[in-house]
Write a protein that holds these residues in place. Structure first.
Motif: not given
Length: 286
Positions: A59-62, A100-104
């Motif tokens: 998901a973060l790669g997208d 940089t990102g975050q995901a839950s």
């Protein structure tokens, strides 16, 4: 050749494999993805932490402008289970070489309340753009040839604690780290194995996130039994792996207060250190 045997002989490819299908995410809105956690990656009833990390990593790669995870840190808040889930991402910062990102990841509990399962913070870049210069004192793990190692299929009965995920992995364990399976754990807190996906798909940066958390727990070689849930896991992806099986080495040096650390190294067929990780996990004592 029978049709089934012919199909089995066809190797899956990156982008067209069970792993890719089971980590797929569907955009619902900017930064929001729907998915279905597959029961095929469970250990008894628990969804494997490395598989979950790969789902969030996809998901973060997208969502981010760079394609590859360089470092990703996950806190496992509540136990995930197979079924529908949603991932919400946020871009924290974008730069020329790193973003940089975050995901839950969220699921609904039995009362219909949305519960956060995992939260990650990650930096992404382009592994293909990195220089080739390597200066290291690290050495590949000494593992016997694959035909001298053993997997779940080599036992007279399923190994205690085995699960659906075992059918999706090519896992051949170093006999020196298999004492626990014979009732004679070494006490050294080590686990080493040849690793791949059962359908023959070659490794890529996302599957490395699975590899760092797919071996039996080192706690087994310390003489402990049962589930060893991950509390926090940080993985570093160092380069794109060459085709062929991986070698994974995991060690624990300190068990205290019901928690242990696991340090993992993943090496490819070209003898390159392609991924590293450290995790903190809870163990059941007594």
């Amino acid at each position: 050749m029978p049709e089934a045997a012919s199909a089995a002989a066809v190797r899956a490819t990156i982008g067209d494999s069970e792993f890719d299908r089971d980590t797929a995410v569907t955009p619902r809105a900017p930064g929001v993805y729907d998915l279905d956690l597959s029961a095929g990656w469970t250990i008894i009833n628990a969804v494997n932490g490395g598989y979950l990390l790969a789902v969030l990593g996809r998901a973060l790669g997208d969502a981010l402008p760079h394609p590859d995870p360089f470092t990703i840190s996950a806190h496992y808040l509540t136990a995930s289970r197979p079924g529908p889930a949603v991932v919400r991402t946020e871009t924290v910062r974008t730069g020329r070489t790193l973003s940089t990102g975050q995901a839950s990841l969220f699921q609904y509990d039995d009362e219909g309340i949305e519960v956060e399962r995992i939260r990650v913070l990650a930096s992404y870049g382009d592994l293909g753009a990195l220089p080739d210069d390597v200066r290291t004192s690290a050495q590949p793990p000494a593992i016997p040839p694959m035909d001298q190692c053993f997997g779940p299929e080599d036992g007279p009965a399923p190994v205690d604690g085995s699960s659906a995920i075992a059918d999706r992995l090519m896992l051949k364990l170093d006999p020196a780290t298999l004492g626990w399976a014979l009732g004679q754990p070494s006490g050294r807190g080590e686990m080493r194995a040849w690793f791949g996906l059962a359908d023959g798909r070659d490794a890529d940066p996302l599957s490395l996130l699975l590899a760092v958390d797919a071996l039996p727990p080192t706690a087994f070689e310390l003489g402990l039994k049962g589930w060893v849930p991950t509390v926090e896991l940080t993985a570093h992806v160092r380069c794109r792996p060459a085709p062929g099986p991986l070698r994974v080495s995991i060690t624990t040096r300190n068990l205290a207060g019901g928690f242990l650390e696991e340090d993992a190294e993943v090496w490819d067929s070209a003898d390159r250190l392609v991924a590293q990780s450290r995790q903190l996990a809870r163990v059941r004592l007594g």
